[in-house]
Design a protein around this motif. Sequence first.
Motif, mmCIF file in Angstrom:
data_model
loop_
_atom_site.group_PDB
_atom_site.id
_atom_site.type_symbol
_atom_site.label_atom_id
_atom_site.label_comp_id
_atom_site.label_asym_id
_atom_site.label_seq_id
_atom_site.Cartn_x
_atom_site.Cartn_y
_atom_site.Cartn_z
ATOM 1 N N HIS A 3 0.848 -1.176 0.000
ATOM 2 C CA HIS A 3 0.000 0.000 0.000
ATOM 3 C C HIS A 3 0.891 1.236 0.000
ATOM 4 C CE1 HIS A 3 0.757 -0.842 4.292
ATOM 5 N NE2 HIS A 3 0.604 0.450 4.497
ATOM 6 N N PRO A 5 2.424 4.793 1.425
ATOM 7 C CA PRO A 5 2.606 5.385 2.755
ATOM 8 C C PRO A 5 1.633 6.538 2.979
ATOM 9 C CG PRO A 5 4.554 5.736 1.358
ATOM 10 C CD PRO A 5 3.594 4.933 0.559
ATOM 11 N N ASP A 6 1.150 6.675 4.217
ATOM 12 C CA ASP A 6 0.376 7.883 4.525
ATOM 13 C C ASP A 6 1.216 8.864 5.351
ATOM 14 O OD1 ASP A 6 0.258 6.949 7.158
ATOM 15 O OD2 ASP A 6 -1.722 6.064 6.881
ATOM 16 N N PHE A 7 2.472 8.499 5.595
ATOM 17 C CA PHE A 7 3.408 9.397 6.274
ATOM 18 C C PHE A 7 4.271 10.059 5.223
ATOM 19 C CE2 PHE A 7 7.848 9.696 7.920
ATOM 20 C CZ PHE A 7 7.652 10.753 8.792
ATOM 21 N N ASP A 8 4.390 11.404 5.315
ATOM 22 C CA ASP A 8 5.262 12.108 4.371
ATOM 23 C C ASP A 8 5.978 13.273 5.071
ATOM 24 O OD1 ASP A 8 6.539 12.642 1.965
ATOM 25 O OD2 ASP A 8 4.998 14.079 1.355
ATOM 26 N N PRO A 13 5.600 12.567 13.992
ATOM 27 C CA PRO A 13 4.734 11.512 14.531
ATOM 28 C C PRO A 13 5.163 11.058 15.935
ATOM 29 C CG PRO A 13 6.297 10.585 12.974
ATOM 30 C CD PRO A 13 6.558 12.057 12.981
ATOM 31 N N THR A 128 6.095 -0.769 14.134
ATOM 32 C CA THR A 128 4.650 -0.707 13.858
ATOM 33 C C THR A 128 4.354 0.508 12.985
ATOM 34 O OG1 THR A 128 4.142 -1.800 15.948
ATOM 35 C CG2 THR A 128 2.368 -0.521 14.933
ATOM 36 N N PHE A 129 4.961 1.647 13.353
ATOM 37 C CA PHE A 129 4.781 2.866 12.564
ATOM 38 C C PHE A 129 5.278 2.657 11.133
ATOM 39 C CE2 PHE A 129 6.192 6.894 10.847
ATOM 40 C CZ PHE A 129 5.066 7.685 11.037
ATOM 41 N N GLU A 132 2.973 0.254 9.174
ATOM 42 C CA GLU A 132 1.616 0.773 8.939
ATOM 43 C C GLU A 132 1.602 2.084 8.152
ATOM 44 O OE1 GLU A 132 -0.495 1.045 12.640
ATOM 45 O OE2 GLU A 132 -0.601 -1.144 12.856
ATOM 46 N N HIS A 133 2.509 3.012 8.498
ATOM 47 C CA HIS A 133 2.392 4.361 7.934
ATOM 48 C C HIS A 133 3.447 4.693 6.871
ATOM 49 C CE1 HIS A 133 -0.795 5.284 10.695
ATOM 50 N NE2 HIS A 133 -0.072 4.794 11.685
ATOM 51 N N MET A 134 4.585 3.970 6.894
ATOM 52 C CA MET A 134 5.590 4.188 5.846
ATOM 53 C C MET A 134 5.468 3.103 4.778
ATOM 54 S SD MET A 134 8.647 5.046 8.551
ATOM 55 C CE MET A 134 10.006 5.348 7.422
ATOM 56 N N ALA A 135 4.527 2.200 5.006
ATOM 57 C CA ALA A 135 4.259 1.112 4.046
ATOM 58 C C ALA A 135 5.492 0.243 3.810
ATOM 59 C CB ALA A 135 3.727 1.666 2.718
#
Length: 194
Positions: A3, A5-8, A13, A128-129, A132-135
Amino acid sequence: MTHEPDFDFGPFPVLETERMILRELLPEDGPGIFGIRGDYEVTKYNGGMNYTRLDQAEALIASIRDAYRDKRSVRWGMTLKGGDDAVIGMCGYNYWVRADFRGSIGYDLARAYWGRGLMPEALRAILTFGFEHMALNRVEADASINNRQSMRVLEKVGFLREGHQREQFYENGEFGDLVLFSLLKRDFRATDEG
Ligand SMILES: CC(C)(COP(=O)(O)OP(=O)(O)OC[C@H]1O[C@@H](n2cnc3c(N)ncnc32)[C@H](O)[C@@H]1OP(=O)(O)O)[C@@H](O)C(=O)NCCC(=O)NCCS
């Protein structure tokens, strides 16, 4: 399947664990970072050049903040809940190869706090981050073959040994092997399996 990433590298964070808050490093954290990187025992498996001046710690913080601003890497300062917000350790992603969904972690902890399982706890939170968030699909790490503490931490959070880079470094008059580790997303468990 991967997927996006939703972190940019937007707002930093902040992460919470059972015993810690992992937060952005601030210019005023110089004494905390000096307390970590000024200790030869902390740096000895990473070149052993422990800091001798506070301004070296301040320069490291500035470079970490620049790297975040430039979207190159993210490194958290570890603070104890219910404490005075002093940074006792650091952990983060040294690089992030977005095209391959792959990153590499690094970490260090002030000697007074060794042996309490704090680094495994912090690493589970940043892993985990990352997944989940950096894909991320794969996280890499390496350690000197002499650094048993660090290899133990990696094993605790589920990393597997991939191999050795033979005589990769020269230290105290001897060549030493670097041990390569990785953790894949599908193998990661966020909780301590004890
Ligand atoms: C590696 C490091 C982050 C471990 O963090 P930690 O929070 O102490 O990790 P743990 O509490 O899980 O302890 C890991 C192992 O260290 C060893 N250890 C614990 N306390 C120790 C101490 N006071 N002195 C020496 N070794 C110790 C034990 O073997 C322990 O394994 P165990 O829990 O199975 O007994 C920390 O030792 C450190 O900062 N080292 C210097 C920097 C470094 O090597 N960074 C990694 C570079 S690759």
